[in-house]
Scaffold this motif. Structure first.
Motif, short mmCIF file in Angstrom:
data_model
loop_
_atom_site.label_atom_id
_atom_site.label_comp_id
_atom_site.label_asym_id
_atom_site.label_seq_id
_atom_site.Cartn_x
_atom_site.Cartn_y
_atom_site.Cartn_z
N LEU A 9 -16.96 13.05 28.01
CA LEU A 9 -17.97 12.61 28.98
C LEU A 9 -17.26 12.06 30.21
N ILE A 10 -17.69 12.52 31.38
CA ILE A 10 -17.14 11.99 32.63
C ILE A 10 -17.71 10.60 32.87
N ILE A 11 -16.82 9.68 33.15
CA ILE A 11 -17.21 8.32 33.52
C ILE A 11 -17.01 8.21 35.04
N PRO A 12 -18.03 7.76 35.77
CA PRO A 12 -17.88 7.66 37.22
C PRO A 12 -16.67 6.84 37.63
N ALA A 13 -16.04 7.24 38.75
CA ALA A 13 -14.82 6.59 39.24
C ALA A 13 -15.03 5.08 39.42
N LYS A 14 -16.21 4.71 39.89
CA LYS A 14 -16.54 3.29 40.09
C LYS A 14 -16.33 2.51 38.79
N PHE A 15 -16.74 3.08 37.67
CA PHE A 15 -16.60 2.42 36.37
C PHE A 15 -15.18 2.54 35.82
N ARG A 16 -14.51 3.65 36.07
CA ARG A 16 -13.15 3.83 35.57
C ARG A 16 -12.23 2.73 36.09
N GLU A 68 -13.06 -0.31 36.96
CA GLU A 68 -13.41 -1.57 36.30
C GLU A 68 -12.92 -1.62 34.84
N LEU A 69 -12.94 -0.47 34.16
CA LEU A 69 -12.55 -0.44 32.75
C LEU A 69 -11.04 -0.53 32.55
N GLY A 70 -10.28 -0.01 33.47
CA GLY A 70 -8.83 0.00 33.32
C GLY A 70 -8.37 1.21 32.53
N GLU A 71 -7.08 1.23 32.21
CA GLU A 71 -6.49 2.39 31.54
C GLU A 71 -7.02 2.58 30.13
N LYS A 72 -7.13 1.49 29.39
CA LYS A 72 -7.62 1.55 28.01
C LYS A 72 -8.79 0.61 27.86
N PHE A 73 -9.73 0.98 27.01
CA PHE A 73 -10.97 0.23 26.84
C PHE A 73 -11.53 0.53 25.46
N ILE A 74 -12.58 -0.19 25.09
CA ILE A 74 -13.15 -0.06 23.74
C ILE A 74 -14.55 0.54 23.83
N VAL A 75 -14.81 1.53 22.97
CA VAL A 75 -16.14 2.10 22.80
C VAL A 75 -16.58 1.80 21.37
N THR A 76 -17.81 1.31 21.22
CA THR A 76 -18.32 0.99 19.89
C THR A 76 -19.83 1.20 19.83
N ARG A 77 -20.38 1.11 18.63
CA ARG A 77 -21.83 1.19 18.47
C ARG A 77 -22.46 0.00 19.18
N GLY A 78 -23.48 0.29 19.96
CA GLY A 78 -24.21 -0.78 20.61
C GLY A 78 -25.53 -1.01 19.91
N LEU A 79 -26.33 -1.83 20.50
CA LEU A 79 -27.66 -2.10 19.96
C LEU A 79 -28.65 -1.14 20.61
N ASP A 80 -29.77 -0.94 20.00
CA ASP A 80 -30.86 -0.11 20.52
C ASP A 80 -30.52 1.38 20.59
N GLY A 81 -29.51 1.82 19.85
CA GLY A 81 -29.21 3.25 19.79
C GLY A 81 -28.32 3.77 20.90
N CYS A 82 -27.56 2.90 21.55
CA CYS A 82 -26.63 3.35 22.58
C CYS A 82 -25.22 2.94 22.18
#
Length: 145
Positions: free
Chosen positions: A16-23, A25-39
């Motif tokens: 999935l492409i993440i917009p440059a604006k967010f990239r 802010e996130l930095g080189e490495k970041f965490i993805v996990t299960r969120g609430l409400d199905g996201c």
């Protein structure tokens, strides 16, 4: 601060492409996990550290604490961007969030949320109808929005 709404497609390899604006802010490495409400929740490492520090204070003797920790941490994955600004999301996470084609990426202050387009529209429409009541319950009457 992470804010805004962007629409992108996830490909057959779960990229999935993440917009440059967010990239940025996130930095080189970041965490993805299960969120609430199905996201999915996406945290920069500094914000993830704050979350983990709070989670460490939960009493393991409480059933709800153990259940939440299992849910939230078992799906957590450290990710990084490829040269095209894409993130490869592990299949258990794409399944959980029903990501199969159209996705919505939103900034929510200290994190991103990744939604399937269908789930986002349902959640947004449901909450839009009650937004005045939600705001009234959350904010002091003297607070200016």
């Amino acid at each position: 601060m992470l804010m805004g709404e962007f629409h992108h497609n996830i490909d057959e390899k779960n990229r999935l492409i993440i917009p440059a604006k967010f990239r940025y802010e996130l930095g080189e490495k970041f965490i993805v996990t299960r969120g609430l409400d199905g996201c999915l929740f996406v945290y920069p490492n500094n914000e993830w550290t704050k979350i983990v520090d709070k989670l460490k204070t939960l009493p393991f003797t409480k059933k709800d604490a153990r259940a939440f920790l299992r849910f939230f941490l078992s799906g957590a994955t450290e990710c990084e961007f490829d040269r095209q600004g894409r993130v490869c999301i592990p299949s258990p996470l794409t399944s959980y969030a029903s990501l199969n084609k159209e996705c919505v990426i939103i900034g929510v202050n200290d994190r991103l949320e990744i939604w399937s387009k269908n789930n986002w529209e349902q959640d947004f429409n449901k909450n839009q109808e009650n937004l005045s009541d939600i705001a009234e319950d959350l904010f002091d009457i003297d607070m200016v929005i």
